[in-house]
Scaffold this motif. Structure first.
Motif, PDB file in Angstrom:
ATOM      1  N   PHE A 228      66.367  31.088  46.798  1.00  0.00           N
ATOM      2  CA  PHE A 228      65.639  31.506  45.594  1.00  0.00           C
ATOM      3  C   PHE A 228      66.076  30.721  44.355  1.00  0.00           C
ATOM      4  O   PHE A 228      65.288  30.462  43.452  1.00  0.00           O
ATOM      5  N   ARG A 312      59.346  34.053  27.373  1.00  0.00           N
ATOM      6  CA  ARG A 312      60.229  32.898  27.175  1.00  0.00           C
ATOM      7  C   ARG A 312      59.488  31.588  27.418  1.00  0.00           C
ATOM      8  O   ARG A 312      59.656  30.616  26.671  1.00  0.00           O
ATOM      9  N   GLU A 335      55.771  39.600  43.280  1.00  0.00           N
ATOM     10  CA  GLU A 335      56.361  39.033  42.074  1.00  0.00           C
ATOM     11  C   GLU A 335      55.305  38.742  41.014  1.00  0.00           C
ATOM     12  O   GLU A 335      55.643  38.414  39.882  1.00  0.00           O
TER      13      GLU A 335
ATOM     14  N   ARG B 237      74.971  21.907  42.376  1.00  0.00           N
ATOM     15  CA  ARG B 237      74.675  22.891  43.419  1.00  0.00           C
ATOM     16  C   ARG B 237      75.893  23.687  43.876  1.00  0.00           C
ATOM     17  O   ARG B 237      75.791  24.860  44.211  1.00  0.00           O
ATOM     18  N   TRP B 240      76.298  27.306  42.438  1.00  0.00           N
ATOM     19  CA  TRP B 240      75.580  28.485  42.942  1.00  0.00           C
ATOM     20  C   TRP B 240      75.812  28.723  44.432  1.00  0.00           C
ATOM     21  O   TRP B 240      75.682  29.843  44.898  1.00  0.00           O
ATOM     22  N   TRP B 244      76.900  32.530  45.065  1.00  0.00           N
ATOM     23  CA  TRP B 244      76.151  33.453  45.939  1.00  0.00           C
ATOM     24  C   TRP B 244      76.918  33.763  47.213  1.00  0.00           C
ATOM     25  O   TRP B 244      76.715  34.812  47.832  1.00  0.00           O
ATOM     26  N   ASP B 264      73.321  20.359  29.105  1.00  0.00           N
ATOM     27  CA  ASP B 264      72.235  21.083  28.418  1.00  0.00           C
ATOM     28  C   ASP B 264      71.486  22.034  29.329  1.00  0.00           C
ATOM     29  O   ASP B 264      70.819  22.951  28.860  1.00  0.00           O
ATOM     30  N   TRP B 265      71.597  21.849  30.636  1.00  0.00           N
ATOM     31  CA  TRP B 265      70.884  22.674  31.611  1.00  0.00           C
ATOM     32  C   TRP B 265      71.583  24.021  31.851  1.00  0.00           C
ATOM     33  O   TRP B 265      71.013  24.917  32.482  1.00  0.00           O
ATOM     34  N   PRO B 267      72.608  26.734  29.975  1.00  0.00           N
ATOM     35  CA  PRO B 267      72.057  28.022  29.510  1.00  0.00           C
ATOM     36  C   PRO B 267      70.829  28.483  30.312  1.00  0.00           C
ATOM     37  O   PRO B 267      70.754  29.648  30.692  1.00  0.00           O
ATOM     38  N   ASP B 268      69.910  27.572  30.594  1.00  0.00           N
ATOM     39  CA  ASP B 268      68.731  27.970  31.374  1.00  0.00           C
ATOM     40  C   ASP B 268      69.110  28.391  32.786  1.00  0.00           C
ATOM     41  O   ASP B 268      68.563  29.341  33.338  1.00  0.00           O
ATOM     42  N   LEU B 269      70.043  27.659  33.377  1.00  0.00           N
ATOM     43  CA  LEU B 269      70.468  28.034  34.726  1.00  0.00           C
ATOM     44  C   LEU B 269      71.081  29.432  34.732  1.00  0.00           C
ATOM     45  O   LEU B 269      70.764  30.255  35.593  1.00  0.00           O
ATOM     46  N   HIS B 271      70.550  31.824  32.711  1.00  0.00           N
ATOM     47  CA  HIS B 271      69.454  32.776  32.528  1.00  0.00           C
ATOM     48  C   HIS B 271      68.753  33.046  33.858  1.00  0.00           C
ATOM     49  O   HIS B 271      68.494  34.190  34.229  1.00  0.00           O
ATOM     50  N   GLN B 272      68.477  31.970  34.593  1.00  0.00           N
ATOM     51  CA  GLN B 272      67.787  32.112  35.877  1.00  0.00           C
ATOM     52  C   GLN B 272      68.635  32.889  36.888  1.00  0.00           C
ATOM     53  O   GLN B 272      68.146  33.791  37.581  1.00  0.00           O
ATOM     54  N   LEU B 273      69.908  32.553  36.975  1.00  0.00           N
ATOM     55  CA  LEU B 273      70.777  33.217  37.954  1.00  0.00           C
ATOM     56  C   LEU B 273      70.976  34.685  37.605  1.00  0.00           C
ATOM     57  O   LEU B 273      70.976  35.551  38.485  1.00  0.00           O
ATOM     58  N   GLN B 276      67.917  36.512  38.572  1.00  0.00           N
ATOM     59  CA  GLN B 276      67.883  36.671  40.031  1.00  0.00           C
ATOM     60  C   GLN B 276      68.849  37.780  40.461  1.00  0.00           C
ATOM     61  O   GLN B 276      68.517  38.631  41.289  1.00  0.00           O
ATOM     62  N   SER B 282      61.330  38.686  42.855  1.00  0.00           N
ATOM     63  CA  SER B 282      60.867  39.506  43.968  1.00  0.00           C
ATOM     64  C   SER B 282      61.421  39.001  45.287  1.00  0.00           C
ATOM     65  O   SER B 282      61.609  37.805  45.490  1.00  0.00           O
ATOM     66  N   MET B 284      64.198  39.297  46.327  1.00  0.00           N
ATOM     67  CA  MET B 284      65.592  38.967  46.159  1.00  0.00           C
ATOM     68  C   MET B 284      66.320  40.258  45.824  1.00  0.00           C
ATOM     69  O   MET B 284      66.090  40.853  44.780  1.00  0.00           O
ATOM     70  N   THR B 285      67.156  40.707  46.728  1.00  0.00           N
ATOM     71  CA  THR B 285      67.976  41.864  46.399  1.00  0.00           C
ATOM     72  C   THR B 285      69.321  41.362  45.901  1.00  0.00           C
ATOM     73  O   THR B 285      69.743  40.260  46.227  1.00  0.00           O
TER      74      THR B 285
END
Lengths: 393, 393
Positions: A228, A312, A335, B237, B240, B244, B264-265, B267-269, B271-273, B276, B282, B284-285
């Protein structure tokens, strides 16, 4: 009261096994029956690639009177249109189901070939799906509402892929879905794929990737989470493969649509690519033959299918390019915004000026896919959300 | 006048072929001589992996009186320290040369194994490099200025990798460089690597990836540009994968440093993690066993080696985490700040408050690598840039 024309750039439809079976070339029907009798093989492939257990679903859930859920993708066109209308949507772009009973034959493990050693199987499954889809769209009570996309997953035989795209255009399909990268063989930057770009440009068939493919992670506890995290990135790659290979330069009429892979990453990527182009990355000389900056090719030829677009992402719309954003509901996936599209649209778009709202929610998609705006306008006048409901308008 | 203590978290050093040869286990010396006699093999491997032609360099350029350039990495410690001081830098973290004459034996095509079928070759080359590096640091006129990192590229034999890490600690090296993903075998999320995380945590050896590895693109005109676009992502990589897989949770003392892959990537990463993790994706538990949000593991255990950090990255420093940023010069590479570090620091950091400046430019690295701050302070008082020179201080 003025109403908006909403087109979803990301919806999913699929047939039933027995529907697909009829479209399969006879030589593959026995293999298909065999696969249907052994769903554990599909399960095992999903587990070993991305560590996901496919949901086991009662196939009758796909009936027109079945409960809403992922198999709603199997609903007939009439029931489907009614459902879209309840959500305020007048037209849709159609992708296949990625996995499970409604997915194209031999092709239901998140884009990984069921049997990578046997590309003929995947080809046969795609051909059956495409023929089912063309008939689904043509036989709909309102064909003007559907833009079906042909699935061309196998490109080892480039001539055969070109032929399938030509067939798809004649059959009324409106674009081509490619793998994030070819299942086997060299990447999209290889000149061997040139005939594909040529035919897609000349027939005005946009090419698409849809989030869902990745590397393989093995059947480990963390695989699913890693999948994901990474899966959207892999769908982006075709953009810079085509960019750096000069494909967008040589084919200014070719359009690339990147769907269900988020949109918030686009400004930073364009910044990075422009910097690379301008030579600020050491060891990197400006590639020959690119006359514009990468962000200019993006602006001219690319779109993002912004499924369940977030506030966002909306806040970054000017850096992404308002004309390059195609909102999508991802119907009927969990989703996605269905059946709460109205609430989701307000969360994301309240306060956005009308011209931008119209562009992202429908006008851009009408232009990319050639929807008949006059016909859609009559539906929108009945079911579209009210413009006045969006704060600031 | 107050001066700043500047530590570069990203510098490169390498020996000469004849230096490495002495450290190579005798069984591999003939293979090494053979390789040195056939530089075209290394060229060919670089071309087929990432489409890059390695520069052909006069090896005498690496002499202490040679011209400044990439082979400056071969300068002796005294000449090297003088050069760092001219740039205002008092200490450094040492990575190998990625390619070319100063690169570790059998290991000079941007992280791809020269011969993936023969991991013993890569292992032998890394061992020779590590032993050369340990002696280089120990024999320096100012060992307190160097934190050498052991290169552990092959992890098929986990016990052997653990043994090499234990040796490296005893030999005075201060961390471990891993491949972005194992050259062969399962990814970093596999439980087989658990002993590596255990030993790195217990010996306080931070693990590192350094931008430079990627997939293979073949020898095509666009490959090089694609490589530059993608190469930083692959180095991210491991974060994560370990996150995980619960490695950061189980080993709270393990530190992960991501170097020369931009910042620079982040903060967005995060946010995404976090999204998740919180279940907004969805299907993704929330993974079992993670007690904190991904951004909290980042804050607690990760650092970015922010080589030639840009103003844009500096503006995002609070979202990245000021304590998590280790500025680096990338000496002596073209893309780095050397020999214009002073100008680059002003471009990036003017206006940044003193405590943040001190943290990112030296204090954070001193903490992560255990540099002797008292010793470095005496050097800094002589060669460090003046605090007053930074606007706003």
């Amino acid at each position: 009261m003025e109403r908006l024309m909403i087109i979803s750039s990301d919806c999913h439809a699929g047939g039933r096994a027995e529907d697909y079976r009829d479209y399969l070339e006879p030589a593959y029907r026995e293999r298909y029956d065999d696969l249907l009798a052994h769903p554990e093989r599909t399960q095992q492939r999903a587990a070993e690639t991305i560590g996901v257990e496919l949901q086991s679903i009662d196939p009758t859930a796909g009936n027109d009177d079945g409960p809403p859920g992922p198999l709603t993708a199997q609903w007939g066109a009439q029931r489907r249109i009614a459902e879209l209308e309840k959500d305020g949507i007048v037209a849709e772009v159609l992708y296949p189901q990625p996995a499970g009973p409604a997915g194209p034959p031999f092709y239901n493990t998140f884009g990984h070939a069921l049997d990578p050693a046997d590309p003929a199987l995947t080809t046969a499954g795609c051909r059956a799906y495409n023929r089912w889809l063309a008939d689904f769209c043509a036989d709909s009570p309102a064909p003007e509402r559907h833009a079906g996309l042909a699935l061309v997953a196998v490109v080892e035989d480039v001539a055969a892929a070109v032929e399938e795209i030509e067939w798809a255009r004649r059959a009324g399909l409106r674009g081509v879905i490619l793998r994030s990268q070819p299942i086997s063989g060299p990447g999209w930057h290889h000149p061997r794929y040139e005939p594909i770009w040529e035919v897609c440009e000349s027939l005005a068939m946009p090419i698409h990737t849809h989030g869902g493919e990745s590397l393989e992670y093995g059947d480990l506890p963390a695989s699913r989470s890693i999948f994901f995290t990474e899966v959207t990135w892999f769908a982006h790659r075709i953009f810079w493969f085509l960019l750096w290979a000069g494909v967008l330069e040589r084919h200014p009429g070719l359009r690339v649509v990147l769907t269900e892979q988020f949109a918030d990453w686009i400004p930073d990527l364009l910044h990075q690519l422009d910097a690379q182009y301008e030579g600020s990355v050491s060891g990197m000389t400006r590639p020959e033959g690119l006359k514009m900056r990468p962000s200019e090719y993006w602006a001219r030829q690319c779109s993002v299918g912004a499924s369940f677009m977030s506030r966002r992402e909306c806040e970054r719309r000017h850096a992404i390019g308002v004309p390059n954003i195609l909102w999508g509901s991802d119907f009927p996936h969990d989703e996605g915004t269905w059946p709460q599209t109205s609430a989701s649209l307000h969360d994301t778009f309240d306060g956005v000026p009308e011209p931008e709202l119209r562009a992202m929610l429908g006008e851009n998609a009408a232009r990319v896919y050639g929807f008949d705006r006059a016909k859609l306008a009559t539906h929108a006048a009945r079911v579209g959300p009210s413009l006045e409901d969006f704060e600031g308008n």
